[in-house]
Design an enzyme around this catalytic site. Structure first.
Site, PDB file in Angstrom:
ATOM      1  N   ASP A 155      -5.407  -8.537   1.282  1.00 39.27           N
ATOM      2  CA  ASP A 155      -5.477  -7.764   2.455  1.00 39.27           C
ATOM      3  C   ASP A 155      -4.200  -7.431   2.233  1.00 39.27           C
ATOM      4  O   ASP A 155      -3.050  -6.872   2.632  1.00 39.27           O
ATOM      5  CB  ASP A 155      -6.013  -8.135   3.550  1.00 39.27           C
ATOM      6  CG  ASP A 155      -6.489  -6.775   4.384  1.00 39.27           C
ATOM      7  OD1 ASP A 155      -5.888  -5.784   3.711  1.00 39.27           O
ATOM      8  OD2 ASP A 155      -6.678  -6.548   5.484  1.00 39.27           O
ATOM      9  N   ASN A 177       1.196  -1.304  -0.249  1.00 37.92           N
ATOM     10  CA  ASN A 177      -0.499  -0.061   0.148  1.00 37.92           C
ATOM     11  C   ASN A 177       0.690   1.229   0.011  1.00 37.92           C
ATOM     12  O   ASN A 177       1.636   1.769   0.829  1.00 37.92           O
ATOM     13  CB  ASN A 177      -1.191  -0.138   1.949  1.00 37.92           C
ATOM     14  CG  ASN A 177      -2.009   0.996   1.394  1.00 37.92           C
ATOM     15  OD1 ASN A 177      -1.700   2.174   0.539  1.00 37.92           O
ATOM     16  ND2 ASN A 177      -3.288   0.140   2.330  1.00 37.92           N
ATOM     17  N   CYS A 197      -5.572   0.631  -1.621  1.00 38.34           N
ATOM     18  CA  CYS A 197      -5.419  -0.922  -0.614  1.00 38.34           C
ATOM     19  C   CYS A 197      -7.167  -0.373  -1.640  1.00 38.34           C
ATOM     20  O   CYS A 197      -7.254  -2.205  -2.668  1.00 38.34           O
ATOM     21  CB  CYS A 197      -6.499  -0.560  -0.031  1.00 38.34           C
ATOM     22  SG  CYS A 197      -7.156   0.774   0.308  1.00 38.34           S
ATOM     23  N   HIS A 227     -11.226   1.006   3.887  1.00 42.32           N
ATOM     24  CA  HIS A 227     -10.427   0.701   3.806  1.00 42.32           C
ATOM     25  C   HIS A 227     -10.490  -0.852   2.746  1.00 42.32           C
ATOM     26  O   HIS A 227     -12.050  -1.096   3.412  1.00 42.32           O
ATOM     27  CB  HIS A 227      -9.748  -0.083   4.742  1.00 42.32           C
ATOM     28  CG  HIS A 227      -8.519  -1.348   4.508  1.00 42.32           C
ATOM     29  ND1 HIS A 227      -7.911  -0.907   3.773  1.00 42.32           N
ATOM     30  CD2 HIS A 227      -8.202  -2.792   4.623  1.00 42.32           C
ATOM     31  CE1 HIS A 227      -6.678  -1.379   3.937  1.00 42.32           C
ATOM     32  NE2 HIS A 227      -6.839  -2.374   4.365  1.00 42.32           N
TER      33      HIS A 227
END
Length: 1126
Positions: A469, A200, A205, A452
């Site tokens: 993630d 990131n 993201c 997020h």
């Protein structure tokens, strides 16, 4: 062991973000050495999560004069935390908010802690509109604070109507959960799952989630690999190559992959990486660019084959035989969430038939107005179906975007042939079975202003799901990927004995945002094998080489604790650098020879390597330790002792410098004989002092290194004058002046040396520098700096400045060498001379904004700054650029005048003419209009004018005739002058003067919003007058044809919410209402297509100069609305 310069750390792979960094980050980020986090986690790391909420009330918020502010310290999980806030934004026009480790400077080396947290600004009017953003972060010495640079718009924060600042009070909340960190650092995504994540860059993201989804569509990945690229292409300038490189690394890397090359290929700078963009927008832009790049290649048409479907818009008359259809293509579909329980309900709503009847009849060609039904049906669906769920919509009552967290279900298998193909058009191919399997779920966690993104994907369509993630990939079950992402509310049972155990409900802010389905009959083709043979040979070679280099750098970094870097300066370095690259001190250690040697290597062995490298036998070498002095200079301090040379280099580094992981810096002393070969070094006694000498030649403006000498501390400089003359090539009896170079920061200190006072008395010690020159050099134009002190002062303050015309801010006009201490007058005199202007007071300068790379919005006032450096400093950066204008009158005179740009809307001609006025600041609006009357043609001699403030195609103010013009801002609002119609001069007591605006409705960020265009105007309406009667007057005023006017719709609009009106409605009855908030927002809206967008935008153009730096300094349109005329 070999001599080498350590390889630079790879910024693409290894860079870490400094969260707030006091600026909007641009360019590579600072680095730090590799830390063995698993062995340095604080000993008090918790066994169980610990959490708390901290509330910070900030009084007198608008009057805060500090750039940043810390809250009181609060303790969570045994750790100290605090909130960091930038009230006016961290160089952006948003409030900046971070969580900070309060005691980070005092924590032991290698400390780390992991926290999940949310930050919120409380809405003090309606708590449900509290803005909250959630994230998680592993805090460490490199990243001791983390948060949101663009937390919320300053306009929203400072707007009293919105409720975030009440009575000049702002309330900030932090909820923090501290967790163990050992698992976080030791987790290996590749080992555990077979997949790797994406790094990131700050707020990317959303992009990472989309890229992982596209990567795991193998047919798409294979097509990207087959796009033609060449070995000469650069990833940062080629989207196809950057994407190929990224996909290759995702396929073959063992660690997470950086995306900086890809974002650079998009044309983004670092600031873009800190701004969240829209997933759907990015998806469309990326696909469009790839589709264009694929044209004429073997993979042409891939995007369409995978993602393109077609639908049919139709309008069918009920009472006559007339039907209108239009075919459209789509790459994704937006589905409503609000009011829908699942995907099928959304599709039902998508194809729902709308009846056009009553006031909303359809104008059928050849049949006039007819009752009709309007709808959408699908001609075909694509093999890969992308569904964007409309989780964000516009709240008309609050005039803001809100997130829809309602429960919304989506099936593992989606049958779009259900109910006998009710979603399909009559032309659809019914032989294609539209049964889809869920491939991926993109999730948004947070609120409308940020949050997020992550993705749940099953790459092979098996039962195993994976969560992507950012850098972390984990295995997940189906329940987590589906049911947990439906959204809605979750219940927690209360278990306290003696209390009513009613379930406690809370809204789940994490829910599905985008769904990707793959059609069953196409999955064998789409979920295909992709191996190295699909990758071009030049690409494989290139990427394998890059990977090898990165592995070498990682290995170098991992083994750094076993090695010491020795930077060895020699006299050759001093001769090469002084007078060319540096003037102060002796050497730039970044440009000397470096050795990377094992810490256990004996220093004697190192000397042997030096002998091999430079051809200097060991017995002719003497090494000196460098020391940083209190005055910030860096000089050789003393020779190494025999005892020190008997140690290994690791021990020697620790003796020489206590700083952890510091390099060992040495100076190699060598004596050369007449044949320039090394000879034995003289023994150094306590009376011997090593002094370095620089020679200054005023005629050339040149300083160079001429050598070093050992002088006896009891001797006097006069005793070495002949030697210095010899070193300089002067006559032995040449009279010279000597100066000691003492320091250069923060200012130059260079003092004359008394030639008849001993070196000891003058406090000359090892490593000192003496500069000398011929005596008695007169100052003249040819020799501006006759003495060493003046020359060093000049060099210290020398500043190369690029000047650009303000009207051409992208082009350098000329370059001047100036001094940072030049006065305002000296700078403008040099500029005036450069441009051939006799009067320097006609030069006006404007500073440069280092972050926006644009001129600052406000020019520098006449003598408004003292020195050049004051013009160049922007926050903690120094620019090398200024903008200039050549004025027609002197600047002091101009500053007493007010410039206004007024757009005159003629009553006699269909035209708008811009007029510029320059009047004394004490003038009033009447003076402006009187001047305007002299320039324009009026409908009659007694016509009266008025001045309006227009912004975004809406009228915000009618200026009173006696209002002072000094406070009028035409930089951000359009000033419009027009004749006052006769009917407005004699208003009846029951007449109303209303605002009339043109608008259309557009989908913006997944919601239907009112978009204004064209020229707004004022209109008199009479008591009892119907809309039909008003429409006649509006059509005549605007001169619109009957055919076009019949398509227009009329609405009463309040707080941006249109209420469509029938012709029979009494218009004045609507405008007599007054809501508690925003009565000024009521207007008559004319909904129709914008037939000439260029003109409407030109007429209402807004002059923007450095909006990024000024929105927080000027009143926003919302702040001005209290003055709007009704």
């Amino acid at each position: 062991m070999t001599m080498m310069n350590p390889p630079p750390l790879d910024q693409e792979e290894e860079e870490m973000l400094v969260p707030h960094s006091d600026l909007v980050v641009e360019g590579p980020q600072p680095m730090e050495g590799q830390v063995d986090h698993a062995n340095h986690v604080e000993s008090q790391a918790l066994k169980d999560p610990t959490s708390m909420k901290f509330i910070w009330t900030i009084e007198n918020f608008s009057r805060l004069d500090s750039r940043k502010l810390f809250s009181d310290i609060f303790v969570v999980g045994g750790y100290k935390w605090r909130i960091l806030i930038f009230p006016k934004g961290n160089n952006v026009d948003h409030l900046s908010l971070y969580l900070d480790v309060a005691d980070s400077p005092t924590l032991p080396y290698g400390w780390s802690r992991f926290a999940q947290f949310s930050l919120a600004v409380v809405n003090q009017i309606q708590s449900k509109y509290t803005l909250r953003k959630e994230t998680e972060h592993p805090f460490n010495a490199r990243e001791s604070d983390w948060g949101f640079t663009s937390f919320m718009s300053l306009g929203d924060l400072y707007d009293p109507v919105r409720g975030y600042m009440v009575n000049d009070r702002v309330i900030v909340e932090a909820e923090v959960v501290v967790r163990k960190v050992s698992d976080y650092w030791s987790y290996d995504s590749k080992k555990e799952t077979g997949y790797v994540g994406l790094k990131n860059q700050g707020a990317t993201c959303y992009m990472n989630s989309l890229l992982q989804t596209l990567y795991h569509v193998p047919y798409f990945r294979k097509s990207v690999y087959h796009m033609p690229t060449t070995e000469n292409d650069m990833p940062s300038g080629s989207i196809p190559l950057a994407l190929q490189s990224l996909f290759y690394k995702l396929q073959y890397n063992d660690r997470s992959v950086a995306t900086k090359q890809l974002t650079k290929s998009f044309g983004w700078d670092t600031a873009d990486s800190f701004m969240q963009h829209d997933v759907q927008e990015l998806n469309r832009v990326l696909c469009e660019k790839l589709e264009y790049k694929m044209k004429g290649t073997v993979v042409e048409g891939t995007i369409q084959q995978l993602f393109e479907g077609h639908l049919m818009n139709y309008i069918e008359c009920i009472n006559v035989d007339f039907k209108s259809t239009r075919k459209e293509s789509f790459y994704d579909l937006q589905l409503d969430v609000k009011g829908c329980s699942d995907v099928y309900a959304s599709f039902d709503m998508y194809v729902e038939v709308e009846r056009l009847e009553g006031d909303n009849k359809y104008h059928a060609e050849g049949h006039g107005l007819q009752d009709a039904k309007k709808g959408v049906l699908f001609i075909d669906f694509p093999p890969v179906l992308q569904l964007h769920l409309k989780r964000f919509e516009y709240d008309f009552m609050r005039d803001t975007m809100v997130k829809v967290n309602d429960r919304y279900e989506f099936p593992l298998q989606l049958d779009l042939d259900r109910d006998n193909g009710k979603y399909l058009s009559p032309d659809a191919d019914r032989s294609v079975r539209n049964l889809y399997t869920l491939h991926s779920v993109l999730v948004h966690s947070g609120g409308v202003h940020g949050g997020h993104y992550y993705a749940f994907i099953r790459p092979t369509l098996s039962d195993q799901w994976f969560k992507f993630d950012d850098e972390r990939v984990t295995k997940e079950d189906m329940k987590m990927a589906l049911e947990e992402q439906y959204g809605g509310e979750e219940e927690l049972l209360q278990t306290n004995p003696g209390f009513n155990n009613m379930p406690f409900k809370f809204t789940k802010h994490s829910n599905a945002y985008m769904l990707v389905y793959i059609r069953e009959c196409d999955k064998e083709k789409i979920i295909c094998n992709v191996d190295e043979e699909d990758i071009a040979e030049h690409l494989r070679i290139r990427l394998k080489k890059e990977q090898g280099e990165k592995e070498d750098k990682r290995r170098y970094k991992a083994e750094a604790h076993l090695y010491t870097v020795i930077k060895l300066a020699r006299e050759e370095d001093l001769q090469e650098q002084i007078g060319r690259e540096i003037y102060f001190d002796l050497v730039d250690h970044e440009k000397v020879h470096s050795f990377r040697v094992p810490k256990q290597l004996s220093f004697t062995a190192f000397k042997e390597e030096v002998a091999k490298e430079f051809g200097i036998p060991i017995q002719f070498q003497r090494f000196w330790i460098w020391e940083k002095r209190q005055n910030h200079t860096f000089r050789p301090n003393r020779p190494l002792t025999p005892q020190e040379e008997a140690q290994n280099v690791g021990q020697l580094r620790e003796i020489s410098n206590k700083t952890y992981n510091a390099e060992l810096k040495l100076f190699l002393e060598v004596e050369l004989g007449l044949d320039l070969c090394p000879i034995s070094l003289p023994e150094k006694t306590t009376e011997d002092t090593l002094v370095f000498f620089k020679l200054y030649t005023p005629e050339k403006g040149d300083m160079r290194y001429v050598g070093k000498l050992f002088v006896k501390s009891y001797c006097k400089p006069v005793e070495i004058l002949s030697k210095l003359n010899e070193m300089a090539g002067f006559h032995p009896d040449e009279e010279i002046e000597l100066y000691e170079e003492i320091k250069f920061e923060p200012h130059v200190m260079c003092e004359r040396l008394d030639k008849r006072v001993s070196f000891r008395t003058s406090e000359i010690e090892d490593g000192d520098i003496i500069c000398f020159q011929k005596a008695s050099v007169a100052s003249n134009e040819r020799i501006p700096y006759p003495g060493i002190p003046s020359f060093l002062e000049y060099v210290h303050n020398r500043q190369i400045v690029r000047f650009r015309l303000l009207e051409r801010p992208k082009e350098d006009a000329f370059v001047l060498e100036l001094s940072k201490i030049h006065t305002y007058d000296e700078v403008v005199e040099r500029v005036a001379h450069q441009v051939g202007l006799d009067d320097p007071s006609k030069i006006r300068l404007t500073s440069h904004n280092c972050y926006s790379q644009q001129p600052k919005p406000t020019p520098i006032k006449y003598r408004g700054v003292q020195h050049l450096i004051d013009m160049l400093v922007h926050y903690n950066q120094i620019s090398d650029m200024l903008y200039y204008e050549v004025l027609d009158i002197p600047l002091p005179q101009l500053q007493g005048l007010k410039n206004l740009k007024v757009a005159f809307h003629s009553a006699t001609k269909d035209e708008v003419v811009i007029h510029n006025f320059r009047l004394p600041k004490e003038s009033i609006v009447r003076d402006v209009l009187d001047e305007l009357k002299k320039k324009v043609e009026l409908s009659h001699p007694d016509a009266e004018l008025r001045l309006l403030e227009v912004f975004n195609h809406k009228i915000y103010k009618i200026f009173p005739l006696n209002g002072k013009i000094e406070n009028i801002n035409d930089h951000y609002w359009t000033l419009r002058a027009e004749e006052i119609p006769e009917e407005e001069k004699n208003l009846d007591i029951h007449d109303l003067l209303i605002h009339v605006y043109h608008f259309r409705r557009e989908t913006v960020q997944n919601s239907l919003q009112v978009q204004h265009f064209g020229d707004p105007f004022l209109l008199v309406i009479h008591e009892g007058e119907t809309l039909a009667e008003v429409k006649v007057r509006i059509q005549k005023k605007l001169q619109v044809s009957d055919e076009e006017f019949s398509e227009w719709r009329f609405a009463f609009v309040s707080l941006s919410r249109p209420e469509y009106l029938a012709d029979s409605k009494i218009l004045s009855s609507y405008f007599q209402r007054r809501d508690s908030h925003g009565g000024w927002e009521q207007y008559l809206g004319l909904e129709h297509p914008d037939n000439d967008p260029k003109i409407s935008n030109m007429v209402n153009q807004v002059k923007h100069r450095d909006v990024l730096n000024t929105l927080c300094q000027i009143p926003s349109p919302l702040e001005e609305r209290s003055n709007i005329f009704l």
